[in-house]
Design a protein around this motif. Sequence first.
Motif, PDB file in Angstrom:
ATOM      1  N   GLY A  65      -1.163  11.647 -14.292  1.00 40.18           N
ATOM      2  CA  GLY A  65      -0.162  12.278 -13.445  1.00 40.18           C
ATOM      3  C   GLY A  65      -0.190  11.808 -12.018  1.00 40.18           C
ATOM      4  O   GLY A  65       0.440  12.418 -11.148  1.00 40.18           O
ATOM      5  N   GLY A  66      -0.916  10.714 -11.749  1.00 39.78           N
ATOM      6  CA  GLY A  66      -0.998  10.202 -10.398  1.00 39.78           C
ATOM      7  C   GLY A  66       0.055   9.153 -10.110  1.00 39.78           C
ATOM      8  O   GLY A  66       0.723   8.646 -11.022  1.00 39.78           O
ATOM      9  N   PRO A  67       0.213   8.777  -8.846  1.00 32.45           N
ATOM     10  CA  PRO A  67       1.208   7.768  -8.462  1.00 32.45           C
ATOM     11  C   PRO A  67       0.852   6.363  -8.912  1.00 32.45           C
ATOM     12  O   PRO A  67       1.723   5.501  -8.992  1.00 32.45           O
ATOM     13  N   GLY A  68      -0.448   6.085  -9.149  1.00 32.06           N
ATOM     14  CA  GLY A  68      -0.857   4.771  -9.609  1.00 32.06           C
ATOM     15  C   GLY A  68      -0.697   3.671  -8.577  1.00 32.06           C
ATOM     16  O   GLY A  68      -0.404   2.527  -8.918  1.00 32.06           O
ATOM     17  N   ALA A  69      -0.902   3.984  -7.303  1.00 37.96           N
ATOM     18  CA  ALA A  69      -0.760   2.975  -6.246  1.00 37.96           C
ATOM     19  C   ALA A  69      -1.768   1.856  -6.440  1.00 37.96           C
ATOM     20  O   ALA A  69      -2.923   2.081  -6.829  1.00 37.96           O
ATOM     21  N   GLY A  70      -1.336   0.636  -6.154  1.00 35.56           N
ATOM     22  CA  GLY A  70      -2.212  -0.515  -6.227  1.00 35.56           C
ATOM     23  C   GLY A  70      -2.870  -0.805  -4.897  1.00 35.56           C
ATOM     24  O   GLY A  70      -2.777  -0.030  -3.934  1.00 35.56           O
ATOM     25  N   LEU A  71      -3.530  -1.962  -4.826  1.00 35.12           N
ATOM     26  CA  LEU A  71      -4.255  -2.319  -3.612  1.00 35.12           C
ATOM     27  C   LEU A  71      -3.300  -2.589  -2.449  1.00 35.12           C
ATOM     28  O   LEU A  71      -3.608  -2.255  -1.301  1.00 35.12           O
ATOM     29  N   ALA A  72      -2.143  -3.181  -2.712  1.00 35.73           N
ATOM     30  CA  ALA A  72      -1.201  -3.460  -1.630  1.00 35.73           C
ATOM     31  C   ALA A  72      -0.745  -2.172  -0.942  1.00 35.73           C
ATOM     32  O   ALA A  72      -0.665  -2.100   0.287  1.00 35.73           O
ATOM     33  N   ASP A  73      -0.439  -1.147  -1.734  1.00 33.50           N
ATOM     34  CA  ASP A  73      -0.064   0.141  -1.139  1.00 33.50           C
ATOM     35  C   ASP A  73      -1.242   0.791  -0.435  1.00 33.50           C
ATOM     36  O   ASP A  73      -1.073   1.441   0.612  1.00 33.50           O
ATOM     37  N   THR A  74      -2.436   0.633  -0.992  1.00 34.79           N
ATOM     38  CA  THR A  74      -3.628   1.215  -0.370  1.00 34.79           C
ATOM     39  C   THR A  74      -3.901   0.578   0.982  1.00 34.79           C
ATOM     40  O   THR A  74      -4.256   1.261   1.955  1.00 34.79           O
ATOM     41  N   VAL A  75      -3.744  -0.733   1.062  1.00 37.46           N
ATOM     42  CA  VAL A  75      -3.891  -1.435   2.343  1.00 37.46           C
ATOM     43  C   VAL A  75      -2.902  -0.882   3.371  1.00 37.46           C
ATOM     44  O   VAL A  75      -3.250  -0.659   4.540  1.00 37.46           O
ATOM     45  N   ARG A  76      -1.683  -0.649   2.942  1.00 38.07           N
ATOM     46  CA  ARG A  76      -0.660  -0.094   3.834  1.00 38.07           C
ATOM     47  C   ARG A  76      -1.077   1.289   4.340  1.00 38.07           C
ATOM     48  O   ARG A  76      -0.945   1.605   5.530  1.00 38.07           O
ATOM     49  N   ILE A  77      -1.577   2.117   3.449  1.00 39.44           N
ATOM     50  CA  ILE A  77      -2.001   3.467   3.822  1.00 39.44           C
ATOM     51  C   ILE A  77      -3.161   3.417   4.814  1.00 39.44           C
ATOM     52  O   ILE A  77      -3.136   4.081   5.864  1.00 39.44           O
TER      53      ILE A  77
END
Length: 411
Positions: A65-77
Amino acid sequence: MTSTTDRTHDATALPPVAYDRLPALTAALAARAPDHDRDASFPAEGVALVHEAGLLTATAAGRHGGPGAGLADTVRILRALGAGDPAVALVTAMTLFVHAAEARTPAWPAAAYTDLLAESAVGPALVNALRVEPELGSPIRGGLPATTARRDGDHWLLTGRKIYSTGAVGLSRMLVFARTEPPGDEPVRVGSFIVRAGSPGLAVEPTWDHVGLRASRSDDVVLDSVPVPADDVIGLAEPGDTPGARPDPVTGAWNALGLTALYLGIAGAARDWLIGFLHERVPTALGAPLATLPRFQSAVGEIETALFGADTLVDTLAARVDAGDPEAAEQAGAAKVLGTRAAITAVDQALSLTGNHGLTHANPLQRHHRDVLCGRVHTPQDDSVLAATGRAALARRSPATAPVPSVPKGN
């Protein structure tokens, strides 16, 4: 042990990720950061804001049930949070890395992870791996932990001390790296034991007194026969086979690129403050803002160019890691060296340009400088990366593989 595969979670429970709130969140964290730095107090309200934006569980898998963000989105955050309050960014990073690892290679006991997700649905549930010890240092350089786990019926009893335990006072779960004390001739095994906050025998000693990232509260955690349910262990194996003692390349890339983005966020905040200062500062003898002088324009251009290059490198490699490129994962350590050096140099240059103003407590540049220096201490450290990179380069041109030069014949 309970199976970790084929499990699901209510898709409506975890908050959605609000990427559009990142600029406002950066500003809100930045407004509180000076007070937490001065008091060395844990930024609980900042963590709550990150949770409300759905960022603490951004990397939780879709099957949970999570968003499943990858590393690219994590770097942005992490870049955005680092620009606001790097202490909040660091505890967020540790939690995001845990969820991301579970998304890639499920290892948590099903019930334990379901409980973590349920808690995450209603409030911040920070998680961090506690691995460093006074004598051992970081286990990535080898050696067995002194922290022990002794089996007692349907529980393990953990005893030991962990240092540099980032966010210790705010953690919901501590993944404590420990070795077993088996009876008889059974082999010693090591793994990460899931310790819940508030467990009997668990104490946090306020030992964190660093110059930078003061609000991260990376205090000592002391365990005195802390009970852990028998199944709440991740990766229990003999020392040479233990997953995570030395991370796989993808896990290492998440750590290296995610943390580099955080420190580039700090450098970006320092650059922004510098630009504002140069526009506002009008010396009497000049009669115009410092920003009008070619010397300052060139200096800002140098900072801007270095940060652009580092940001682009991190973003590009993160996207390639998400795409499954193994070479990108192997290159992440070198990117950390380049990125953190660029960040530290940029803030140092900003201090050189502003003099006493930059070192004044009323201005944030001195805090950015203290915080950005912490980028050097995270795994992988520069010496390890450079040695490994050098060995690989030398191996590519070893005598066994190098072409034999032709020798011209004499007359």
